[in-house]
Every structure is written in structure tokens, then in C-alpha cells.
Design a protein around this motif. Structure first.
Motif, mmCIF file in Angstrom:
data_model
loop_
_atom_site.group_PDB
_atom_site.id
_atom_site.type_symbol
_atom_site.label_atom_id
_atom_site.label_comp_id
_atom_site.label_asym_id
_atom_site.label_seq_id
_atom_site.Cartn_x
_atom_site.Cartn_y
_atom_site.Cartn_z
ATOM 1 N N VAL A 70 -3.130 -6.823 2.182
ATOM 2 C CA VAL A 70 -2.445 -6.764 0.894
ATOM 3 C C VAL A 70 -1.175 -7.613 0.953
ATOM 4 O O VAL A 70 -0.434 -7.582 1.941
ATOM 5 C CB VAL A 70 -2.085 -5.308 0.524
ATOM 6 C CG1 VAL A 70 -1.327 -5.251 -0.790
ATOM 7 C CG2 VAL A 70 -3.354 -4.454 0.446
ATOM 8 N N LEU A 71 -0.950 -8.363 -0.124
ATOM 9 C CA LEU A 71 0.256 -9.173 -0.284
ATOM 10 C C LEU A 71 1.124 -8.503 -1.349
ATOM 11 O O LEU A 71 0.687 -8.321 -2.488
ATOM 12 C CB LEU A 71 -0.118 -10.592 -0.732
ATOM 13 C CG LEU A 71 1.018 -11.536 -1.119
ATOM 14 C CD1 LEU A 71 1.846 -11.905 0.106
ATOM 15 C CD2 LEU A 71 0.443 -12.795 -1.781
ATOM 16 N N ASN A 72 2.335 -8.109 -0.971
ATOM 17 C CA ASN A 72 3.248 -7.441 -1.901
ATOM 18 C C ASN A 72 4.312 -8.416 -2.400
ATOM 19 O O ASN A 72 5.010 -9.038 -1.600
ATOM 20 C CB ASN A 72 3.908 -6.249 -1.207
ATOM 21 C CG ASN A 72 2.894 -5.202 -0.789
ATOM 22 O OD1 ASN A 72 2.095 -4.748 -1.601
ATOM 23 N ND2 ASN A 72 2.904 -4.829 0.487
ATOM 24 N N ASP A 91 -6.267 -17.745 -4.252
ATOM 25 C CA ASP A 91 -5.799 -18.660 -3.203
ATOM 26 C C ASP A 91 -4.483 -19.317 -3.584
ATOM 27 O O ASP A 91 -3.587 -19.482 -2.746
ATOM 28 C CB ASP A 91 -6.859 -19.734 -2.931
ATOM 29 C CG ASP A 91 -8.100 -19.165 -2.255
ATOM 30 O OD1 ASP A 91 -8.004 -18.071 -1.670
ATOM 31 O OD2 ASP A 91 -9.163 -19.809 -2.320
ATOM 32 N N GLY A 92 -4.347 -19.714 -4.852
ATOM 33 C CA GLY A 92 -3.115 -20.336 -5.301
ATOM 34 C C GLY A 92 -1.924 -19.392 -5.199
ATOM 35 O O GLY A 92 -0.829 -19.789 -4.793
ATOM 36 N N VAL A 93 -2.138 -18.145 -5.530
ATOM 37 C CA VAL A 93 -1.057 -17.151 -5.441
ATOM 38 C C VAL A 93 -0.657 -16.931 -3.992
ATOM 39 O O VAL A 93 0.535 -16.888 -3.655
ATOM 40 C CB VAL A 93 -1.502 -15.828 -6.100
ATOM 41 C CG1 VAL A 93 -0.507 -14.706 -5.787
ATOM 42 C CG2 VAL A 93 -1.642 -16.009 -7.609
ATOM 43 N N VAL A 94 -1.645 -16.815 -3.099
ATOM 44 C CA VAL A 94 -1.356 -16.580 -1.683
ATOM 45 C C VAL A 94 -0.599 -17.759 -1.083
ATOM 46 O O VAL A 94 0.379 -17.582 -0.335
ATOM 47 C CB VAL A 94 -2.658 -16.308 -0.912
ATOM 48 C CG1 VAL A 94 -2.392 -16.247 0.593
ATOM 49 C CG2 VAL A 94 -3.289 -15.001 -1.379
ATOM 50 N N ARG A 95 -1.022 -18.989 -1.400
ATOM 51 C CA ARG A 95 -0.338 -20.180 -0.858
ATOM 52 C C ARG A 95 1.092 -20.263 -1.368
ATOM 53 O O ARG A 95 2.029 -20.538 -0.604
ATOM 54 C CB ARG A 95 -1.117 -21.446 -1.234
ATOM 55 C CG ARG A 95 -2.435 -21.629 -0.486
ATOM 56 C CD ARG A 95 -2.938 -23.063 -0.650
ATOM 57 N NE ARG A 95 -3.115 -23.418 -2.051
ATOM 58 C CZ ARG A 95 -4.256 -23.239 -2.734
ATOM 59 N NH1 ARG A 95 -5.307 -22.692 -2.128
ATOM 60 N NH2 ARG A 95 -4.349 -23.598 -4.006
ATOM 61 N N LEU A 96 1.279 -20.028 -2.663
ATOM 62 C CA LEU A 96 2.612 -20.129 -3.245
ATOM 63 C C LEU A 96 3.537 -19.053 -2.684
ATOM 64 O O LEU A 96 4.746 -19.283 -2.514
ATOM 65 C CB LEU A 96 2.518 -20.016 -4.765
ATOM 66 C CG LEU A 96 3.830 -20.160 -5.556
ATOM 67 C CD1 LEU A 96 4.514 -21.489 -5.237
ATOM 68 C CD2 LEU A 96 3.553 -20.046 -7.055
ATOM 69 N N ALA A 97 2.991 -17.878 -2.367
ATOM 70 C CA ALA A 97 3.801 -16.780 -1.840
ATOM 71 C C ALA A 97 4.460 -17.129 -0.515
ATOM 72 O O ALA A 97 5.521 -16.594 -0.178
ATOM 73 C CB ALA A 97 2.950 -15.526 -1.679
ATOM 74 N N ALA A 103 7.911 -16.840 -7.487
ATOM 75 C CA ALA A 103 7.079 -17.751 -8.275
ATOM 76 C C ALA A 103 5.613 -17.340 -8.191
ATOM 77 O O ALA A 103 4.865 -17.461 -9.167
ATOM 78 C CB ALA A 103 7.257 -19.180 -7.774
ATOM 79 N N ALA A 104 5.190 -16.848 -7.024
ATOM 80 C CA ALA A 104 3.807 -16.380 -6.863
ATOM 81 C C ALA A 104 3.538 -15.197 -7.773
ATOM 82 O O ALA A 104 2.447 -15.072 -8.356
ATOM 83 C CB ALA A 104 3.544 -16.012 -5.411
ATOM 84 N N ALA A 105 4.511 -14.297 -7.913
ATOM 85 C CA ALA A 105 4.350 -13.149 -8.803
ATOM 86 C C ALA A 105 4.200 -13.599 -10.249
ATOM 87 O O ALA A 105 3.354 -13.089 -10.997
ATOM 88 C CB ALA A 105 5.546 -12.211 -8.654
ATOM 89 N N THR A 106 4.997 -14.584 -10.650
ATOM 90 C CA THR A 106 4.903 -15.117 -12.012
ATOM 91 C C THR A 106 3.551 -15.756 -12.252
ATOM 92 O O THR A 106 2.928 -15.568 -13.306
ATOM 93 C CB THR A 106 6.031 -16.132 -12.263
ATOM 94 O OG1 THR A 106 7.294 -15.485 -12.099
ATOM 95 C CG2 THR A 106 5.939 -16.706 -13.661
#
Length: 239
Positions: A70-72, A91-97, A103-106
Motif C-alpha cells: 500500500v502507498l499512503n 503506475d503513473g501515480v506510483v512513479r510520481l509519488a 502531486a501524486a495524490a492530486t
């Protein structure tokens, strides 16, 4: 509890007892699966889904045979109240995080598709309690054709807490969310939500948030100028 660490890994078959966080956050399931039951409902979660944990919401988790990663992410202040959704670009969210969790949350919230919750009778009862914290459990059980003991055991098994306690906690949570915007005095507001009296509401809010109702309103720029009602408290529903 504060917000959890950004990366979490849960072993196969692990269980996370019901708990709550003072800060809201977004949990993204990277892989694996688990069932979460809490103040927003019960959901079967798989890779690519996001759970929005709002301030002071409680939940418990039961992980499947593969466990889960899980990514919080930090929760933006303008996040919609949608409890669960599926990401368009995991994948895009995980990389940006890795570079910018905010920014990943947005990005995650910008392309979120709703996901339905579980709909067994404990989930229907939980939804009714969230809608009406004054709901009488004995009347609900009779309508559903369930014995009160069956209702209590089945709900505890699904949500990790008794229906009476769930009712008390969602009532306190509803008070926390609505007290600043309500035009009612604190005493009137307490009775409106089904508390026995203003003191009962104060105890519940302090237990949930560490703040009194008056303090919550002061932070929001509100002052309760109405009279305190001194009357015989009406009993809190106990069945």
C-alpha cells in the motif's frame, strides 16, 4: 494515530484491528488484496484502487492470501468525500509519488472512478447507522428478520466492533463534521443528533478529537451564543 508511513507491506493473512487516524490520507493498493471495514462502509480492495481515509475515521483490515503493498499519500484539503475508487493510471501515480507525494495524490484524485461497497446485511445496517445514528437496533433487527444476538455477532464479525459502539462512533463523527456549520446552539445540536444532552456530546467529541464542541466552533470562527438547555436528559438508545 497520525498518518501512516508512505510505504506499507502486509503479510498474507495479516489482520489490522480497527483503528483511526487524526489526519486524513489516501491509501493506494499497489498489489495484493484485502477487505476494509470502517466508518465509510466495507470494501473489497484490489490493486489499482484508492481508499480515502478522512480525519478521525476508523477502519480495520483483513488481508488476503497474497498480502498487500500500500502507498499512503497526503490528502489534499479539497479532496472529494468519495470513499473508494479505481485509478486510471496506477503506475503513473506510483512513479510520481517517488518525487512528489502531494502531486501524486492530486493525480490520483483527478481520474478516480467510483467503486461499490459490500452489500450484505451488516453493510446495510452500517449504512443506516451512518445516515441515522439514532436508529433503534432492535427495530432494525426485527425488520430484517434477525435475532438481536445474531445482529450483534454478525456485525462484530464484519466490522470489528459492536453495532452499539459503531452507532456511538458515527454519531460523534457526524457531530465533528457538522457542528461548525449548524445554526443550532450546542445543546440543540446535541439533541438533534441523538445525544442524551450537551455533556454527552462533549464527552464523545473529546474522546474522538481531543477538542470540545465549543473549541471546534471557535476554530471555525463560530461562537455558540444560545442558552444552554437545562432539562432532563433523554436516554440514549441502548438496543
Amino acid at each position: 494515530m497520525g498518518a501512516p508511513q508512505i510505504h506499507q507491506r502486509f503479510a498474507p493473512g495479516a489482520r489490522l484491528p480497527r483503528h483511526r487516524h487524526a489526519a486524513g490520507y489516501l491509501a493506494v493498493v499497489i498489489d495484493g488484496a484485502y477487505t476494509e471495514a470502517g466508518d465509510a462502509g466495507r470494501f473489497r480492495l484490489t490493486a489499482g484502487q484508492l481508499v480515502h481515509h478522512r480525519e478521525f475515521e476508523a477502519h480495520g483490515d483483513q488481508f488476503g492470501t497474497a498480502g498487500a503493498r500500500v502507498l499512503n499519500l497526503p490528502c489534499p484539503p479539497d479532496a472529494p468525500p468519495l470513499p473508494v475508487g479505481r485509478l486510471a493510471d496506477l503506475d503513473g501515480v506510483v512513479r510520481l509519488a517517488e518525487r512528489d507525494p502531494a502531486a501524486a495524490a492530486t493525480l490520483a484524485l483527478a481520474s478516480l472512478n467510483p467503486v461499490c461497497d459490500e452489500r450484505d446485511w451488516p453493510d446495510l445496517l452500517a449504512a443506516d447507522l451512518r445516515a441515522d445514528p439514532s436508529l433503534r437496533l432492535d427495530a432494525w433487527a426485527e425488520t430484517a428478520g434477525l435475532a438481536p444476538s445474531t445482529l450483534a455477532r454478525g456485525f462484530l464479525r464484519a466490522y470489528g466492533v459492536s453495532p452499539k459502539r459503531y452507532r456511538a462512533e458515527v454519531r460523534a463523527l457526524k457531530a465533528w463534521r457538522c457542528i461548525a456549520s449548524s445554526p443550532l446552539t450546542l445543546a440543540e445540536f446535541a439533541l438533534e443528533l441523538g445525544f442524551a444532552d450537551q455533556a454527552h456530546m462533549t464527552r464523545a467529541l473529546v474522546k474522538l478529537t481531543g477538542r470540545t464542541p465549543a473549541a471546534v466552533r471557535r476554530v471555525a470562527g463560530r461562537v455558540d451564543s444560545g442558552p444552554t438547555i437545562h432539562s432532563t436528559p433523554r436516554p440514549t438508545p441502548s438496543r
